[in-house]
Design a protein around this motif. Structure first.
Motif, PDB file in Angstrom:
ATOM      1  N   HIS A  25       0.821  -1.322   0.010  1.00  0.00           N
ATOM      2  CA  HIS A  25      -0.031  -0.089  -0.210  1.00  0.00           C
ATOM      3  C   HIS A  25       0.959   1.242   0.166  1.00  0.00           C
ATOM      4  N   LEU A  26       1.912   1.216  -0.783  1.00  0.00           N
ATOM      5  CA  LEU A  26       2.867   2.402  -0.882  1.00  0.00           C
ATOM      6  C   LEU A  26       2.762   2.663  -2.407  1.00  0.00           C
ATOM      7  N   SER A  27       3.152   3.912  -2.615  1.00  0.00           N
ATOM      8  CA  SER A  27       3.309   4.325  -4.075  1.00  0.00           C
ATOM      9  C   SER A  27       4.617   3.600  -4.611  1.00  0.00           C
ATOM     10  N   GLN A  28       4.722   3.570  -5.976  1.00  0.00           N
ATOM     11  CA  GLN A  28       5.988   3.080  -6.501  1.00  0.00           C
ATOM     12  C   GLN A  28       7.155   4.035  -6.456  1.00  0.00           C
ATOM     13  N   PRO A  29       7.050   5.166  -6.600  1.00  0.00           N
ATOM     14  CA  PRO A  29       8.013   6.093  -6.295  1.00  0.00           C
ATOM     15  C   PRO A  29       8.568   6.056  -4.681  1.00  0.00           C
TER      16      PRO A  29
END
Length: 287
Positions: A27-31
């Motif tokens: 549940h994180l952004s890829q960046p």
């Protein structure tokens, strides 16, 4: 010092194969995940990924780092669980018993001596109680035979005599005592949670004659609504002597009487000295 969350994220990348799939699972952004992996590389001073155009994959050094990360994460979980379990045991007194009466009898003493601690209790067979003491599942156990294991300390507690309560008009109600053999063919009520007494009764009587109820509430309802005999004991009669139109008769067989022992690890005898002192006083009060 490497932060745990970086190792968790590295393990997730290895598990899911790509940063995109790992970021979705975390549940994180890829960046954000990419920045974490660059931070980990900087802290370790090595390159963990091969980067070609928009593709990023773990290299051999990264795979080696993943092995370390998994081991560290496993130790982190083990530490958290181990410390929590130690604290739980430090604040908990677990008591196992072979029968309900001595379990109920000792509860007030435990509540008084270990005020503020969590008290847990359960019925179990003697062999499970002995193993549980040695494995520290139980701190204290009530047995109906004195243990011979030198690693355990045991002290005599109370005894209990099995009775049967009959309607006054029942032929056996006129007897001063009876034997198990007198009960053959007689249907008798009993509750399931009586510990080792269940095996005693099954050993001497036909299973079909034992009308076993799942709870004391269900047993009480049947006693009130029928004239069926039911198992009782001298200890239970002390607590509830009034039986209306029932007469309680002791069973004279050797198996119908038992002596209870309170036991703990010999190395922890002093720790539970207050319980053993209360047990000695209970014996004196009976003599």
């Amino acid at each position: 010092m490497i932060e745990i969350y970086l190792l968790q994220q590295l393990a997730a990348v290895a598990e899911h194969g790509t940063l995109l799939k790992a970021s979705e699972a975390l549940h994180l952004s890829q960046p954000a995940l990419s920045r974490s992996m660059k931070k980990l590389e900087a802290q370790l001073g090595v390159q963990l990924f091969d980067r070609e155009n928009s593709k990023i994959t773990l290299n051999d050094t990264g795979a080696h780092a993943v092995d370390y990360a998994k081991r560290i994460l496993a130790l982190d979980r083990e530490m958290a669980e181990g410390v929590a379990e130690y604290e739980r045991r430090r604040r908990t007194v677990s008591l196992g018993s072979c029968a309900p009466f001595p379990l109920n009898a000792i509860q007030p003493t435990l509540q008084e001596q270990y005020f503020g601690m969590v008290l847990t209790s359960e019925l179990a067979e003697d062999h499970r109680l002995l193993t549980g003491l040695k494995n520290r599942v139980y701190q204290l156990a009530i047995l109906h035979e004195a243990p011979e294991d030198p690693e355990l300390f045991a002290q005599r507690y109370l005894d209990e005599q099995l009775y049967v309560s009959f309607p006054k008009e029942h032929p056996l109600a006129k007897r001063q005592s009876i034997r198990f053999s007198d009960l053959k063919g007689v249907s008798i009520l009993m509750v399931h949670s009586v510990g080792f007494w269940m095996e005693v009764c099954k050993r001497h009587l036909e299973p079909g004659n034992l009308l076993i109820q799942n709870s004391f509430e269900a047993l009480g309802e049947l006693i009130d609504a029928s004239t069926l005999p039911f198992f009782n004991s001298d200890r239970m009669l002390e607590r509830a002597p009034k039986q209306g139109d029932r007469v309680s008769v002791p069973i004279s067989d050797k198996d119908a009487r038992t002596v209870y022992y309170i036991a703990c690890l010999a190395s922890e005898k002093q720790k539970y000295n207050a319980v053993f002192s209360a047990a000695r006083q209970a014996v004196l009060n009976r003599t």
